[in-house]
Design a protein around this motif. Structure first.
Motif, PDB file in Angstrom:
ATOM      1  N   PHE A   6       1.002  -1.029   0.053  1.00  0.00           N
ATOM      2  CA  PHE A   6       0.001  -0.064   0.077  1.00  0.00           C
ATOM      3  C   PHE A   6       1.065   1.125  -0.083  1.00  0.00           C
ATOM      4  N   THR A   7       0.875   2.015  -1.132  1.00  0.00           N
ATOM      5  CA  THR A   7       1.914   3.131  -1.080  1.00  0.00           C
ATOM      6  C   THR A   7       0.987   4.167  -1.931  1.00  0.00           C
ATOM      7  N   ARG A   8       1.518   5.616  -1.803  1.00  0.00           N
ATOM      8  CA  ARG A   8       0.730   6.720  -2.253  1.00  0.00           C
ATOM      9  C   ARG A   8       1.856   7.499  -3.152  1.00  0.00           C
ATOM     10  N   GLU A   9       1.226   7.974  -4.035  1.00  0.00           N
ATOM     11  CA  GLU A   9       1.836   8.942  -5.120  1.00  0.00           C
ATOM     12  C   GLU A   9       1.201  10.187  -5.343  1.00  0.00           C
ATOM     13  N   ALA A  10       1.261  11.169  -4.813  1.00  0.00           N
ATOM     14  CA  ALA A  10       0.501  12.510  -4.941  1.00  0.00           C
ATOM     15  C   ALA A  10      -0.909  12.166  -4.399  1.00  0.00           C
ATOM     16  N   HIS A  11      -1.895  12.193  -5.095  1.00  0.00           N
ATOM     17  CA  HIS A  11      -3.336  11.892  -4.820  1.00  0.00           C
ATOM     18  C   HIS A  11      -3.728  10.346  -5.084  1.00  0.00           C
ATOM     19  N   VAL A  12      -2.564   9.670  -5.847  1.00  0.00           N
ATOM     20  CA  VAL A  12      -2.998   8.456  -5.924  1.00  0.00           C
ATOM     21  C   VAL A  12      -2.725   7.216  -5.032  1.00  0.00           C
ATOM     22  N   ALA A  13      -3.615   6.481  -4.467  1.00  0.00           N
ATOM     23  CA  ALA A  13      -3.246   5.367  -3.699  1.00  0.00           C
ATOM     24  C   ALA A  13      -3.004   4.010  -4.715  1.00  0.00           C
ATOM     25  N   VAL A  49      -7.986   8.652  -5.902  1.00  0.00           N
ATOM     26  CA  VAL A  49      -8.114   7.734  -6.793  1.00  0.00           C
ATOM     27  C   VAL A  49      -7.355   6.314  -6.267  1.00  0.00           C
ATOM     28  N   VAL A  50      -7.827   5.482  -6.497  1.00  0.00           N
ATOM     29  CA  VAL A  50      -7.062   4.175  -6.088  1.00  0.00           C
ATOM     30  C   VAL A  50      -6.421   3.274  -7.498  1.00  0.00           C
ATOM     31  N   ILE A  51      -5.346   2.692  -7.559  1.00  0.00           N
ATOM     32  CA  ILE A  51      -5.179   1.841  -8.643  1.00  0.00           C
ATOM     33  C   ILE A  51      -4.833   0.663  -7.868  1.00  0.00           C
ATOM     34  N   LEU A  52      -5.670  -0.488  -8.043  1.00  0.00           N
ATOM     35  CA  LEU A  52      -5.552  -1.917  -7.636  1.00  0.00           C
ATOM     36  C   LEU A  52      -4.658  -2.630  -8.768  1.00  0.00           C
ATOM     37  N   SER A  53      -3.599  -3.488  -8.563  1.00  0.00           N
ATOM     38  CA  SER A  53      -3.018  -4.311  -9.261  1.00  0.00           C
ATOM     39  C   SER A  53      -2.273  -5.350  -8.500  1.00  0.00           C
ATOM     40  N   ALA A  54      -1.668  -6.237  -9.160  1.00  0.00           N
ATOM     41  CA  ALA A  54      -1.039  -7.333  -8.691  1.00  0.00           C
ATOM     42  C   ALA A  54       0.384  -7.696  -9.376  1.00  0.00           C
ATOM     43  N   GLU A  55       1.392  -8.393  -8.625  1.00  0.00           N
ATOM     44  CA  GLU A  55       2.516  -8.494  -9.219  1.00  0.00           C
ATOM     45  C   GLU A  55       2.459  -9.899  -9.986  1.00  0.00           C
ATOM     46  N   GLY A  56       3.506  -9.895 -11.027  1.00  0.00           N
ATOM     47  CA  GLY A  56       3.672 -11.175 -11.775  1.00  0.00           C
ATOM     48  C   GLY A  56       2.439 -10.945 -13.237  1.00  0.00           C
ATOM     49  N   GLU A  57       3.185 -11.797 -14.079  1.00  0.00           N
ATOM     50  CA  GLU A  57       2.413 -11.797 -15.450  1.00  0.00           C
ATOM     51  C   GLU A  57       1.382 -13.010 -15.442  1.00  0.00           C
ATOM     52  N   ARG A  58       1.457 -13.862 -14.692  1.00  0.00           N
ATOM     53  CA  ARG A  58       0.685 -15.183 -14.557  1.00  0.00           C
ATOM     54  C   ARG A  58      -0.825 -15.034 -14.334  1.00  0.00           C
ATOM     55  N   ALA A  59      -0.993 -13.964 -13.325  1.00  0.00           N
ATOM     56  CA  ALA A  59      -2.243 -13.794 -12.655  1.00  0.00           C
ATOM     57  C   ALA A  59      -2.311 -12.571 -11.864  1.00  0.00           C
ATOM     58  N   PHE A  60      -3.572 -12.020 -12.075  1.00  0.00           N
ATOM     59  CA  PHE A  60      -4.092 -10.884 -11.108  1.00  0.00           C
ATOM     60  C   PHE A  60      -4.493 -11.472  -9.577  1.00  0.00           C
ATOM     61  N   CYS A  61      -5.555 -12.464  -9.717  1.00  0.00           N
ATOM     62  CA  CYS A  61      -5.860 -13.148  -8.491  1.00  0.00           C
ATOM     63  C   CYS A  61      -6.861 -14.308  -8.690  1.00  0.00           C
ATOM     64  N   VAL A  62      -6.542 -15.328  -8.183  1.00  0.00           N
ATOM     65  CA  VAL A  62      -7.472 -16.512  -8.373  1.00  0.00           C
ATOM     66  C   VAL A  62      -8.169 -16.629  -7.119  1.00  0.00           C
ATOM     67  N   GLY A  63      -8.484 -15.410  -6.441  1.00  0.00           N
ATOM     68  CA  GLY A  63      -9.251 -15.824  -5.317  1.00  0.00           C
ATOM     69  C   GLY A  63      -8.929 -15.962  -4.066  1.00  0.00           C
ATOM     70  N   ALA A  64      -9.691 -16.446  -3.163  1.00  0.00           N
ATOM     71  CA  ALA A  64      -8.963 -17.021  -1.633  1.00  0.00           C
ATOM     72  C   ALA A  64      -8.122 -18.050  -1.828  1.00  0.00           C
ATOM     73  N   ALA A 192      -6.021   6.963 -14.016  1.00  0.00           N
ATOM     74  CA  ALA A 192      -6.067   7.665 -12.845  1.00  0.00           C
ATOM     75  C   ALA A 192      -5.922   9.125 -12.904  1.00  0.00           C
ATOM     76  N   ALA A 193      -5.086   9.452 -13.888  1.00  0.00           N
ATOM     77  CA  ALA A 193      -4.825  10.869 -14.274  1.00  0.00           C
ATOM     78  C   ALA A 193      -6.097  11.651 -14.657  1.00  0.00           C
ATOM     79  N   LYS A 194      -6.771  10.934 -15.647  1.00  0.00           N
ATOM     80  CA  LYS A 194      -7.983  11.235 -16.229  1.00  0.00           C
ATOM     81  C   LYS A 194      -8.885  11.822 -14.856  1.00  0.00           C
ATOM     82  N   ILE A 195      -9.078  10.802 -13.946  1.00  0.00           N
ATOM     83  CA  ILE A 195     -10.009  11.184 -12.790  1.00  0.00           C
ATOM     84  C   ILE A 195      -9.568  12.204 -11.951  1.00  0.00           C
ATOM     85  N   THR A 196      -8.263  12.148 -11.699  1.00  0.00           N
ATOM     86  CA  THR A 196      -7.774  13.389 -10.888  1.00  0.00           C
ATOM     87  C   THR A 196      -7.882  14.777 -11.378  1.00  0.00           C
TER      88      THR A 196
END
Length: 256
Positions: A6-13, A49-64, A192-196
């Motif tokens: 969880f990091t911040r960059e200007a007005h973007v989390a 605004v928030v950007i939700l992302s994930a590390e790695g090319e194979r998957a964003f998320c496969v759930g629980a 995110a820039a469009k929204i901010t």
């Protein structure tokens, strides 16, 4: 490195799932960390605004993560309560951009559907595999998919467990943009820039009004008075918007 960054960059989390070796499956600890992130984002007026992302090319998320035998994280529901699966629903008041890639399945698909803007790598495969392996739970994705996709597309996705590539998701209006994986981060930042660039309070008021009466008849929505919109009328940003227009310059928003 934390499993949820969880990091911040200007007005973007930036909220980033960081467990790529496990396809970013969400553990109990990650669920709690996500809840903490959403809580802080909602409370901080300087996050627009928030950007939700994930590390790695194979998957964003496969759930629980069910490797330990649990069906899903239980304290705040999958995704820290953002999805409302198995627990209380956390409403994120700030707009969120989800950047997804690879396997975006089950609860991971649900997490993406909670975003206001979705950008997807061309490697993305959306899917709800539960019925294909003989399970089904009280999963909110059943209800979100049928609302965010055309009826028969959403229902067959639920009933067959088949995956939907990013190009089809874009064709059905489920996502906003398809890009190469290498350009995914830049695409999310661009949205995110469009929204901010817009008034953050006006954006939040618009999101609140639109979503809070989404299931209501049009005449009910039109007759509703929205507190966030009424509060915005006396804000400093409302005045700044008028001044900037009169002075023919770009507005300088403060979120106040």
């Amino acid at each position: 490195m934390a499993d949820v960054e969880f990091t911040r960059e200007a007005h973007v989390a930036h909220v980033r799932l960081n467990r790529p070796k496990s396809l970013n499956a969400i553990t109990q600890e990650m669920d709690e960390a996500l809840f903490g992130a959403w809580t802080e984002i909602n409370a901080d007026p300087d996050i627009w605004v928030v950007i939700l992302s994930a590390e790695g090319e194979r998957a964003f998320c496969v759930g629980a993560d069910v490797s330990g035998g649990a069906e899903r994280p239980s304290r705040m529901a999958l995704g820290g309560g953002l999805t409302g699966i198995g627990g209380p629903l956390v409403t994120l008041r700030k707009p969120m951009v989800a950047a997804v890639q690879g396997y975006t399945l089950g609860g991971g698909f649900e997490l993406a559907l909670c975003a206001d803007v979705i950008v997807a790598a061309n490697t993305t495969q959306f899917g709800l595999p539960e019925t294909k392996v003989g399970i089904i739970g009280e999963c909110g994705v059943v209800h979100r998919a049928i609302r965010q996709l055309p009826y028969r597309i959403g229902l067959t996705l639920l009933m067959t467990g088949e995956r939907m590539p990013a190009e089809d998701a874009y064709r059905y209006g489920l996502i906003n943009e398809v890009v190469d994986f290498a350009g995914l981060d830049d695409a999310a930042r661009r949205w995110a820039a469009k929204i901010t660039a817009a008034s953050p309070l006006a954006v939040q008021a618009a999101k609140d009004a639109a979503l809070s009466r989404l299931g209501a008849p049009l005449e009910v929505a039109l007759a509703t008075r929205f507190e966030a919109i009424e509060n915005y009328a006396s804000s400093a940003d409302k005045l700044e918007g008028r001044l900037a227009f009169a002075e023919k310059r770009a507005p300088i928003w403060t979120g106040r």
